[in-house]
Write a protein that holds these residues in place. Structure first.
Motif, PDB file in Angstrom:
ATOM      1  N   PRO A  95      77.737  64.103 -14.308  1.00 17.43           N
ATOM      2  CA  PRO A  95      77.406  63.566 -15.630  1.00 17.43           C
ATOM      3  C   PRO A  95      78.649  63.415 -16.499  1.00 17.43           C
ATOM      4  N   ILE A  96      78.633  62.421 -17.368  1.00 14.29           N
ATOM      5  CA  ILE A  96      79.736  62.163 -18.298  1.00 14.29           C
ATOM      6  C   ILE A  96      79.260  62.496 -19.704  1.00 14.29           C
ATOM      7  N   ALA A  97      79.923  63.428 -20.349  1.00 11.47           N
ATOM      8  CA  ALA A  97      79.552  63.803 -21.709  1.00 11.47           C
ATOM      9  C   ALA A  97      79.951  62.700 -22.685  1.00 11.47           C
ATOM     10  N   VAL A  98      79.153  62.555 -23.743  1.00 11.53           N
ATOM     11  CA  VAL A  98      79.434  61.548 -24.762  1.00 11.53           C
ATOM     12  C   VAL A  98      80.814  61.760 -25.372  1.00 11.53           C
ATOM     13  N   SER A  99      81.246  63.000 -25.466  1.00 13.16           N
ATOM     14  CA  SER A  99      82.511  63.329 -26.131  1.00 13.16           C
ATOM     15  C   SER A  99      83.733  63.120 -25.259  1.00 13.16           C
ATOM     16  N   GLU A 100      83.568  62.815 -23.968  1.00 15.67           N
ATOM     17  CA  GLU A 100      84.713  62.716 -23.059  1.00 15.67           C
ATOM     18  C   GLU A 100      85.383  61.342 -23.155  1.00 15.67           C
ATOM     19  N   PRO A 101      86.695  61.295 -23.449  1.00 10.68           N
ATOM     20  CA  PRO A 101      87.407  60.013 -23.388  1.00 10.68           C
ATOM     21  C   PRO A 101      87.498  59.536 -21.936  1.00 10.68           C
ATOM     22  N   LEU A 102      87.375  58.236 -21.741  1.00 10.87           N
ATOM     23  CA  LEU A 102      87.380  57.659 -20.398  1.00 10.87           C
ATOM     24  C   LEU A 102      88.579  56.740 -20.203  1.00 10.87           C
ATOM     25  N   SER A 103      89.160  56.820 -19.006  1.00  8.39           N
ATOM     26  CA  SER A 103      90.171  55.855 -18.581  1.00  8.39           C
ATOM     27  C   SER A 103      89.501  54.914 -17.586  1.00  8.39           C
ATOM     28  N   LEU A 104      89.488  53.617 -17.899  1.00  2.42           N
ATOM     29  CA  LEU A 104      88.837  52.624 -17.058  1.00  2.42           C
ATOM     30  C   LEU A 104      89.878  51.778 -16.344  1.00  2.42           C
ATOM     31  N   HIS A 105      89.665  51.583 -15.057  1.00  6.92           N
ATOM     32  CA  HIS A 105      90.511  50.713 -14.244  1.00  6.92           C
ATOM     33  C   HIS A 105      89.624  49.629 -13.652  1.00  6.92           C
ATOM     34  N   VAL A 106      89.954  48.370 -13.885  1.00  3.58           N
ATOM     35  CA  VAL A 106      89.132  47.238 -13.451  1.00  3.58           C
ATOM     36  C   VAL A 106      89.955  46.352 -12.531  1.00  3.58           C
ATOM     37  N   ALA A 107      89.364  45.978 -11.399  1.00  2.00           N
ATOM     38  CA  ALA A 107      90.070  45.152 -10.421  1.00  2.00           C
ATOM     39  C   ALA A 107      89.090  44.212  -9.735  1.00  2.00           C
ATOM     40  N   LEU A 108      89.610  43.124  -9.194  1.00  2.00           N
ATOM     41  CA  LEU A 108      88.844  42.188  -8.380  1.00  2.00           C
ATOM     42  C   LEU A 108      89.066  42.529  -6.914  1.00  2.00           C
ATOM     43  N   ALA A 109      88.015  42.349  -6.090  1.00  2.00           N
ATOM     44  CA  ALA A 109      88.155  42.774  -4.697  1.00  2.00           C
ATOM     45  C   ALA A 109      87.248  41.979  -3.773  1.00  2.00           C
ATOM     46  N   ASP A 110      87.664  41.879  -2.523  1.00  2.00           N
ATOM     47  CA  ASP A 110      86.818  41.492  -1.394  1.00  2.00           C
ATOM     48  C   ASP A 110      86.169  40.120  -1.545  1.00  2.00           C
ATOM     49  N   LEU A 111      86.977  39.095  -1.722  1.00  2.00           N
ATOM     50  CA  LEU A 111      86.454  37.727  -1.655  1.00  2.00           C
ATOM     51  C   LEU A 111      86.029  37.455  -0.212  1.00  2.00           C
ATOM     52  N   ARG A 112      84.786  37.045  -0.024  1.00  2.00           N
ATOM     53  CA  ARG A 112      84.229  36.940   1.319  1.00  2.00           C
ATOM     54  C   ARG A 112      83.177  35.844   1.368  1.00  2.00           C
ATOM     55  N   PRO A 113      82.859  35.381   2.593  1.00  2.00           N
ATOM     56  CA  PRO A 113      81.839  34.338   2.725  1.00  2.00           C
ATOM     57  C   PRO A 113      80.449  34.856   2.390  1.00  2.00           C
ATOM     58  N   HIS A 114      79.613  33.944   1.962  1.00  2.00           N
ATOM     59  CA  HIS A 114      78.191  34.177   1.732  1.00  2.00           C
ATOM     60  C   HIS A 114      77.471  32.943   2.254  1.00  2.00           C
ATOM     61  N   GLU A 115      76.243  33.112   2.674  1.00  2.00           N
ATOM     62  CA  GLU A 115      75.508  31.980   3.244  1.00  2.00           C
ATOM     63  C   GLU A 115      75.336  30.835   2.255  1.00  2.00           C
ATOM     64  N   ARG A 116      75.500  31.098   0.957  1.00  2.00           N
ATOM     65  CA  ARG A 116      75.375  30.049  -0.058  1.00  2.00           C
ATOM     66  C   ARG A 116      76.692  29.749  -0.769  1.00  2.00           C
ATOM     67  N   GLY A 117      77.787  30.284  -0.268  1.00  2.00           N
ATOM     68  CA  GLY A 117      79.071  30.026  -0.907  1.00  2.00           C
ATOM     69  C   GLY A 117      80.063  31.138  -0.636  1.00  2.00           C
ATOM     70  N   ARG A 118      80.645  31.671  -1.709  1.00  2.00           N
ATOM     71  CA  ARG A 118      81.563  32.799  -1.597  1.00  2.00           C
ATOM     72  C   ARG A 118      81.200  33.844  -2.641  1.00  2.00           C
ATOM     73  N   GLN A 119      81.449  35.098  -2.302  1.00  2.00           N
ATOM     74  CA  GLN A 119      81.159  36.168  -3.237  1.00  2.00           C
ATOM     75  C   GLN A 119      82.350  37.121  -3.313  1.00  2.00           C
ATOM     76  N   PHE A 120      82.398  37.882  -4.406  1.00  2.00           N
ATOM     77  CA  PHE A 120      83.485  38.835  -4.615  1.00  2.00           C
ATOM     78  C   PHE A 120      82.960  39.970  -5.482  1.00  2.00           C
ATOM     79  N   ASP A 121      83.746  41.037  -5.559  1.00  2.00           N
ATOM     80  CA  ASP A 121      83.362  42.208  -6.344  1.00  2.00           C
ATOM     81  C   ASP A 121      84.292  42.393  -7.534  1.00  2.00           C
ATOM     82  N   VAL A 122      83.728  42.890  -8.614  1.00  2.00           N
ATOM     83  CA  VAL A 122      84.511  43.403  -9.735  1.00  2.00           C
ATOM     84  C   VAL A 122      84.282  44.911  -9.753  1.00  2.00           C
ATOM     85  N   VAL A 123      85.338  45.665  -9.520  1.00  2.00           N
ATOM     86  CA  VAL A 123      85.231  47.118  -9.359  1.00  2.00           C
ATOM     87  C   VAL A 123      85.803  47.799 -10.593  1.00  2.00           C
TER      88      VAL A 123
END
Length: 272
Positions: A95-123
């Motif tokens: 659990p994350i307490a309301v009072s806890e400061p958070l460090s967020l790291h955001v990245a793009l990942a895993d561009l890959r085929p999909h039966e209807r196009g291409r998909q990727f993740d935002v992590v």
């Protein structure tokens, strides 16, 4: 939310010229603290009670501006309009307490085929004093015609054969998209007004997928363990106003849940 407004304007002006075959290696790191008043508004619109711990979906909102910044930044290969949010998986280590400061790291990942196009993740990863406490993986689809690519790499939760027996029914007002947009910053026009949604092929405005996930998890409040993972697939838009049925059932190590009306809108699993 002013920065997000500028980012959406940038996406509308420049996005349709984007073409590419790879994701940029750019990342975003931010440090955030929780505004209790903002959290209270989020809890109210999503159905959570007042607690000293964050709902598992709330850090997604804290990282949303950074996610959009990456998807409107240099080298991103797809226009933001037209991307389809098809899945979201969140793992909470503790659990994350309301009072806890958070460090967020955001990245793009895993561009890959999909039966209807291409998909990727935002992590998006949240840490407290160097300890990873939370990870969010949002999967987006960029449709393209005539592709015979393989299906998504991540397996979907088990599909229901037919509509499950509902344990609750929720009436959703026509302003739900605007209310969630106010707390999440996600002001995609398809969620705000019927006229804008019709321009993208929807008969009415549609609910945010992450609101749907949050509302489902609010129905489990008080029963969830300290550490768990929740994985959902967004199946079909929820039209506003509207009514949806919520169902849940226990599994060996958690729960399975779904939102339905005349068709499935969301299917998910919670794993301890």
């Amino acid at each position: 939310m002013a920065n997000l407004t500028l980012l959406y304007a940038k996406a509308a002006l420049t996005g349709f010229t984007r073409r590419g075959t790879a994701l940029p290696e750019s990342t975003v790191d931010v440090h955030v603290t929780v505004d209790p008043a903002h959290l209270a508004r989020y809890n109210k619109v999503c159905g959570f009670g007042v607690r000293d711990e964050l709902p598992i979906t709330y850090p997604h909102v804290l990282g949303f501006e950074s996610q959009v910044r990456l998807m409107t930044g240099p080298g991103f290969p797809f226009p933001l309009p037209g991307l389809v949010h098809v899945a979201n998986r969140i793992r909470q280590h503790r659990p994350i307490a309301v009072s806890e400061p958070l460090s967020l790291h955001v990245a793009l990942a895993d561009l890959r085929p999909h039966e209807r196009g291409r998909q990727f993740d935002v992590v998006t990863t949240a840490s407290v004093d160097g300890e990873e406490v939370w990870v969010d993986v949002s999967t987006y689809l960029r449709r393209s015609g005539g592709t015979s690519a393989a299906p998504a790499a991540h397996a979907s939760p088990p599909a229901h054969v037919g509509p499950p027996t509902p344990t609750a029914s929720w009436r959703l007002p026509d302003d739900l998209g605007r209310r969630y947009a106010d707390v999440s910053g996600d002001r995609n026009p398809i969620h705000l007004r019927a006229l804008a949604a019709k321009a993208f092929g929807f008969p009415r405005a549609i609910a945010h997928g992450m609101w749907s996930k949050a509302r489902c998890l609010a129905a489990f409040e008080g029963r969830l363990p300290d550490a768990y993972e929740v994985d959902v697939r967004f199946k079909a838009p929820v039209l506003l106003p509207g009514e949806v049925d919520f169902s849940s059932s226990g599994t060996g190590d958690g729960w399975r849940f779904a939102l339905w009306s005349d068709r499935p809108h969301l299917e998910g699993v919670i794993t301890r």
